[in-house]
Design an enzyme around this catalytic site. Structure first.
Site, PDB file in Angstrom:
ATOM      1  N   HIS A 111       0.827  -1.208   0.000  1.00  0.00           N
ATOM      2  CA  HIS A 111       0.000   0.000   0.000  1.00  0.00           C
ATOM      3  C   HIS A 111       0.859   1.255   0.000  1.00  0.00           C
ATOM      4  O   HIS A 111       1.939   1.280   0.594  1.00  0.00           O
ATOM      5  CB  HIS A 111      -0.952   0.012   1.192  1.00  0.00           C
ATOM      6  CG  HIS A 111      -0.276  -0.020   2.540  1.00  0.00           C
ATOM      7  ND1 HIS A 111       0.071   1.120   3.221  1.00  0.00           N
ATOM      8  CD2 HIS A 111       0.120  -1.062   3.331  1.00  0.00           C
ATOM      9  CE1 HIS A 111       0.625   0.790   4.379  1.00  0.00           C
ATOM     10  NE2 HIS A 111       0.683  -0.534   4.464  1.00  0.00           N
ATOM     11  N   ASP A 139      -0.606   4.267   0.952  1.00  0.00           N
ATOM     12  CA  ASP A 139      -1.101   5.204   1.961  1.00  0.00           C
ATOM     13  C   ASP A 139      -0.345   5.011   3.276  1.00  0.00           C
ATOM     14  O   ASP A 139       0.221   3.950   3.535  1.00  0.00           O
ATOM     15  CB  ASP A 139      -2.622   5.045   2.174  1.00  0.00           C
ATOM     16  CG  ASP A 139      -3.039   3.628   2.580  1.00  0.00           C
ATOM     17  OD1 ASP A 139      -2.381   2.672   2.154  1.00  0.00           O
ATOM     18  OD2 ASP A 139      -4.022   3.504   3.333  1.00  0.00           O
ATOM     19  N   ASP A 169       6.516   1.575   7.035  1.00  0.00           N
ATOM     20  CA  ASP A 169       5.170   1.083   6.686  1.00  0.00           C
ATOM     21  C   ASP A 169       4.561   1.970   5.619  1.00  0.00           C
ATOM     22  O   ASP A 169       3.875   2.917   5.935  1.00  0.00           O
ATOM     23  CB  ASP A 169       4.308   1.050   7.950  1.00  0.00           C
ATOM     24  CG  ASP A 169       2.976   0.375   7.724  1.00  0.00           C
ATOM     25  OD1 ASP A 169       2.766  -0.212   6.659  1.00  0.00           O
ATOM     26  OD2 ASP A 169       2.131   0.437   8.638  1.00  0.00           O
ATOM     27  N   GLU A 228      -5.114   0.841   2.673  1.00  0.00           N
ATOM     28  CA  GLU A 228      -4.864  -0.277   3.585  1.00  0.00           C
ATOM     29  C   GLU A 228      -5.003   0.214   5.018  1.00  0.00           C
ATOM     30  O   GLU A 228      -5.484  -0.507   5.877  1.00  0.00           O
ATOM     31  CB  GLU A 228      -3.447  -0.840   3.378  1.00  0.00           C
ATOM     32  CG  GLU A 228      -3.255  -2.241   3.972  1.00  0.00           C
ATOM     33  CD  GLU A 228      -2.868  -2.220   5.442  1.00  0.00           C
ATOM     34  OE1 GLU A 228      -3.065  -3.240   6.117  1.00  0.00           O
ATOM     35  OE2 GLU A 228      -2.388  -1.181   5.939  1.00  0.00           O
ATOM     36  N   GLU A 229      -4.609   1.468   5.256  1.00  0.00           N
ATOM     37  CA  GLU A 229      -4.649   2.013   6.616  1.00  0.00           C
ATOM     38  C   GLU A 229      -6.035   2.567   6.949  1.00  0.00           C
ATOM     39  O   GLU A 229      -6.306   2.906   8.092  1.00  0.00           O
ATOM     40  CB  GLU A 229      -3.597   3.137   6.774  1.00  0.00           C
ATOM     41  CG  GLU A 229      -2.167   2.720   6.425  1.00  0.00           C
ATOM     42  CD  GLU A 229      -1.546   1.800   7.471  1.00  0.00           C
ATOM     43  OE1 GLU A 229      -2.266   1.348   8.383  1.00  0.00           O
ATOM     44  OE2 GLU A 229      -0.343   1.527   7.347  1.00  0.00           O
ATOM     45  N   GLU A 283       4.615  -5.830   3.858  1.00  0.00           N
ATOM     46  CA  GLU A 283       4.405  -5.186   5.172  1.00  0.00           C
ATOM     47  C   GLU A 283       5.589  -5.459   6.088  1.00  0.00           C
ATOM     48  O   GLU A 283       6.200  -6.528   6.018  1.00  0.00           O
ATOM     49  CB  GLU A 283       3.139  -5.745   5.837  1.00  0.00           C
ATOM     50  CG  GLU A 283       1.844  -5.372   5.156  1.00  0.00           C
ATOM     51  CD  GLU A 283       1.372  -3.958   5.456  1.00  0.00           C
ATOM     52  OE1 GLU A 283       2.084  -3.214   6.170  1.00  0.00           O
ATOM     53  OE2 GLU A 283       0.299  -3.603   4.965  1.00  0.00           O
ATOM     54  N   HIS A 294       3.642   3.496  12.560  1.00  0.00           N
ATOM     55  CA  HIS A 294       2.506   4.292  13.065  1.00  0.00           C
ATOM     56  C   HIS A 294       2.923   5.229  14.204  1.00  0.00           C
ATOM     57  O   HIS A 294       2.083   5.899  14.785  1.00  0.00           O
ATOM     58  CB  HIS A 294       1.331   3.407  13.521  1.00  0.00           C
ATOM     59  CG  HIS A 294       0.706   2.609  12.404  1.00  0.00           C
ATOM     60  ND1 HIS A 294      -0.595   2.176  12.430  1.00  0.00           N
ATOM     61  CD2 HIS A 294       1.198   2.175  11.222  1.00  0.00           C
ATOM     62  CE1 HIS A 294      -0.882   1.497  11.324  1.00  0.00           C
ATOM     63  NE2 HIS A 294       0.202   1.485  10.577  1.00  0.00           N
TER      64      HIS A 294
HETATM   65 ZN   LIG Z   1       1.287  -1.294   6.296  1.00  0.00          ZN
END
Ligand SMILES: [Zn+2]
Length: 375
Positions: free
Chosen positions: A66, A68, A99, A133-134, A162, A348
């Site tokens: 992903h 995003d 990520d 995805e997030e 990932e 994150h």
């Molecule tokens: Zn991810």
């Protein structure tokens, strides 16, 4: 600076906070088109998706990921601008460093190198990239897979980029994920004066013994690949705010992370049986965010394991821990799925980072997987 790090920084400088893509997929598509990929941009709602393919033969090997990223959180806690990637002491800092923009970059540069090297590879290489995805994960990988299934396209091997590693790059790969089942529960009571409980029905009190049973229950022992199933309350609210009022209802949200030892219907039945046993009057809505999947040992996990060992010096641990991933949408296509990416310690968080050496190591690992499956 390596081509992989350069591309990582290019992608990180785009503010692709979910579901925005901010041109990341265009950059990836251009690079892949230049080495002969067929490109398709699939936009659903506000979500950009990319499906790209090189070759028409089986087996189909697919990189998935992903573009995003999650929001930055408080900017004052970042040492540098989260969207101005910066290398400091061997680490690249910024949102998406781990990520998973480094993962995307490593896929692209490994693919470029592999496709350019003669002779022609066997099978096909595909890319399934989303910008959702997030976020809610509705118009992303899930929708692309629906489209692919309608067209009777298949994926045999899927490598999700990932961040799977824990302490050292390649120390852990994911070969499956637990399922996630959530419930939104309302317990009904009768509001009343706290001095006249005989005229009211306190939903906190009726729910308490049921809750005690739910949280103390041993759901299963898991199995050799999966941790035991767990039950957790995530939100719990009751009360009017006044100290002399018995609340009329209680609202709770809970989640079960479950192994394939369980079934959805079986779990729902246990929860509702417990509520009924304790005479709880309730309304309950269920949400399934992902069913469990598991890839048994096979060509893909072997290739990944060997490719990791070649670069890192030792083979990875196979894990099914952690949250759900978009692998859950691809697994029903019958694909073997493995997740391999950089260390997930800072994902994150503020000051997200990745070791620059790890980014290059991941590139070599991805190249090694392509070589083992398609050369
Ligand atoms: Zn991810």
């Amino acid at each position: 600076m390596s081509a992989t790090l350069e591309l990582t920084q290019d992608l990180m400088s785009r503010r692709s906070v979910t579901p925005a893509d901010e041109g990341c997929q265009q950059v990836i598509a251009q690079r892949l088109a230049a080495v002969g990929f067929q490109i398709e941009h699939l936009r659903y709602g506000t979500v950009d998706n990319l499906w790209a393919k090189h070759g028409t033969e089986s087996p189909v090997f697919c990189f998935a990921g992903h573009t995003d990223v999650v929001p930055t959180g408080p900017l004052e806690e970042w040492r540098t601008d989260p969207f101005k990637p910066e290398v400091r002491d061997g680490f690249l800092y910024g949102r998406g460093a781990a990520d998973m923009k480094s993962g995307l970059a490593a896929m692209v540069t490994a693919t470029e190198e592999f496709v350019r090297a003669p002779p022609n590879h066997r099978g096909s290489i595909a890319y399934l990239i989303t910008s959702d995805e997030e976020g809610p994960s509705v118009d992303g990988t899930k929708r692309v897979v629906e489209t692919l299934v309608q067209r009777r396209e298949r994926i045999d091997y899927c490598l999700v980029g990932e961040p799977s590693s824990e302490k050292n790059i390649g120390d852990t790969i994911k070969i499956g994920r637990r399922g996630s089942l959530s419930g939104r529960l309302t317990v009904h009571g009768i509001q009343g004066h706290i001095a006249y409980p005989q005229l009211a029905e306190n939903p906190v009190h009726t729910f308490a013994p049921a809750l005690a049973e739910l949280v103390s229950r041993v759901w299963d022992q898991g199995n050799e690949h999966f941790q035991p199933t767990t039950f957790q309350i995530s939100n719990f609210n009751a009360g009017t705010g006044a100290p002399n009022v018995i609340p009329g209802e209680l609202k709770a949200r809970f989640n079960l992370r479950y192994s394939p030892v369980q079934t959805l219907d079986g779990l729902k039945k246990v929860v509702e049986d417990i509520l009924r046993k304790h005479n709880v009057r309730y309304t309950l809505e269920w949400y399934v965010s992902g069913e469990p999947f598991y890839t048994s040992r096979g060509a893909l996990s072997e290739a990944v394991s060997q490719a990791v060992a070649e670069v890192a010096g030792s083979p990875p641990k196979f894990s099914t821990g952690g949250g759900t991933s978009d692998g859950r949408f691809i697994a029903p296509m019958g694909a073997q799925i493995v997740e391999l990416g950089v260390i997930n310690a800072t994902i994150h968080k503020v000051n997200e980072s990745v070791s620059t050496a790890d980014v290059d190591a991941l590139h070599r690992m991805y190249y090694g997987v392509l070589k083992r499956l398609l050369a």
